[in-house]
Design an enzyme around this catalytic site. Structure first.
Site, PDB file in Angstrom:
ATOM      1  N   ALA A  95       0.821  -1.217   0.000  1.00 22.72           N
ATOM      2  CA  ALA A  95       0.000   0.000   0.000  1.00 22.72           C
ATOM      3  C   ALA A  95       0.854   1.264   0.000  1.00 22.72           C
ATOM      4  O   ALA A  95       0.387   2.336  -0.355  1.00 22.72           O
ATOM      5  CB  ALA A  95      -0.906   0.001   1.223  1.00 22.72           C
ATOM      6  N   LYS A  96       2.096   1.141   0.419  1.00 23.54           N
ATOM      7  CA  LYS A  96       3.038   2.274   0.453  1.00 23.54           C
ATOM      8  C   LYS A  96       2.417   3.511   1.101  1.00 23.54           C
ATOM      9  O   LYS A  96       2.545   4.625   0.595  1.00 23.54           O
ATOM     10  CB  LYS A  96       3.586   2.555  -0.943  1.00 23.54           C
ATOM     11  CG  LYS A  96       4.318   1.345  -1.531  1.00 23.54           C
ATOM     12  CD  LYS A  96       5.008   1.618  -2.835  1.00 23.54           C
ATOM     13  CE  LYS A  96       5.788   0.427  -3.347  1.00 23.54           C
ATOM     14  NZ  LYS A  96       4.975  -0.689  -3.838  1.00 23.54           N
TER      15      LYS A  96
END
Lengths: 271, 271
Positions: A95-96
């Protein structure tokens, strides 16, 4: 899942393969588009065909968000399917994310509680108080971006702060954060020669390594420079496995590609 | 929306206020919890009461993702409500995304097409090829994190690369990226004294400024150092406005707080 449970699974399967579930409706076999939920149908078939060959799955959230609520539903069905049928498999929400304190807690709740992933990838740019909220969750890992596998990694990550590259500063600094034993790091395989240096800073941490295969990194090199006594590596492959075929045999084709990598890993682990 | 349309709206309303829609079910008035969709009910009431006082709304995606599919639905309803009823208002998805090339395109599709926001916040850590895919979208802005308002900003952002702080390197480098005229930047108000320097690097760009009020920044200082001939500022306030009251009068209380800021802005704009 704990790190020890992950290591046990790696030794049992002779595999440290992570399969990236980056589902693009333009790339999956056409016959699946008739399904109610083509994304989940694709993931389920891939999981059913490959779960004995890998120890982790990693959906990248971008590919689900792009399809709005249907995409988010497909992501939820995928993680639920994994947790119900393969609780021994490690799950990564790629998802960073990263935000200020209480907002990072909300992201952590989204991925650790609502979706019940084992881990989530997080960007380091906002520093300590953007990452520590993720580290507060029990039996969950936070996978910090250190050195990514794209060309843009050279824009900032490899530039030097006080004689040390930014990604090394990230590694060093993060070690002082609370619950830092729950950190893993993203290190791109296209820069395998950097791994020896990285291991002097974080000898014990697990590394999530994208970029083997499609992006040109070598598994042999990554293992040579990056492996530790606990293995310490999760090698991710996405497109090279899941899009091995665009026909009805796509799941078997994915399994064949996954098996090629698993066999190579087995040779390395048992030599 | 184009930058010129935004500037026109600012001059018309004598306001460069952005209201952050960071909806936490533990903080909204209790009577709303009986609604089918308490998050959207809260947002709708806030929007109805404040839209004449602000030029932008900024939902932070973390607060929606934490509630899973229901949260994502509330986000979709909120952006649709804004686009249908207040197309003149600028919308920001505060998502702080960033990934490799084709994956960033998927994020851009999620926020620019599926949800039809005018802009999205993006983290710079992965460099040029993680940001340019967002810049390829017509009449959309990408708001790059430069100097954030949290303590963790001092971990990496203010460290020096070749004698220049990381956040300044981000500002400088990003100017060379394709379609960089579509960039805006996040600069925290808690560091207003940095704004004079920042304006020498990016004199013309809009800045999204969090941290006025609750986090201690001064509106006067931000305007003194950060304003340009096109105004060039969007001042965000979230908690200070939307949680001004936890009673049934919450929307009017929010409007009062928003009006305080708008009046202060009007004084600055018309003096």
């Amino acid at each position: 899942m704990t790190t020890n449970q992950l290591v046990t699974e790696i030794r049992k399967k002779n595999s440290f393969l992570c399969i990236g579930l980056d589902v693009d409706l333009n790339k999956i076999p056409k016959h699946l588009l008739k399904e109610d939920d083509p994304i989940f149908a694709f993931n389920k078939a891939i999981i059913d065909a490959t779960n004995h060959l890998c120890v982790a799955y990693k959906p990248n959230t971008a590919f689900y968000e792009a399809y709005g609520i249907k995409g988010w539903q497909a992501l939820e069905k995928t993680i639920n399917y994994l947790n119900e049928n393969h609780p021994e498999i490690y799950t990564i929400a790629d998802a960073k994310r990263g935000d200020i304190g209480n907002t990072s807690t909300m992201y952590a709740k989204a991925f650790f509680e609502d979706l019940a992933f084992d881990s989530v990838t997080v960007a380091p740019y906002m520093g300590k108080d953007s990452v520590e909220p993720f580290l507060a969750f029990k039996n969950k890992h936070t996978i910090l971006l250190a050195l990514t596998s794209n060309q843009g990694a050279f824009d900032f990550q490899t530039k030097e702060i006080e004689g040390k590259e930014v990604y090394k500063q990230v590694l060093e600094t993060s070690k002082s954060w609370k619950n830092s034993e729950k950190l893993m790091y993203v290190v791109g395989a296209t820069k395998a020669e950097y791994l020896a240096d990285i291991r002097t800073i974080i000898p014990d941490s697990f590394l999530l390594v994208p970029g083997v295969g499609a992006q040109g990194g070598s598994l042999q090199d990554v293992c040579k420079f990056g492996m530790n006594s606990q293995i310490g590596l999760l090698i991710n492959s996405s497109r090279g496995i899941i899009y091995a075929s665009s026909n009805e045999d796509f799941a078997q084709a994915a399994a064949s590609k996954a098996e090629e990598l698993q066999k190579e890993m087995q040779t390395i682990l048992t030599k």
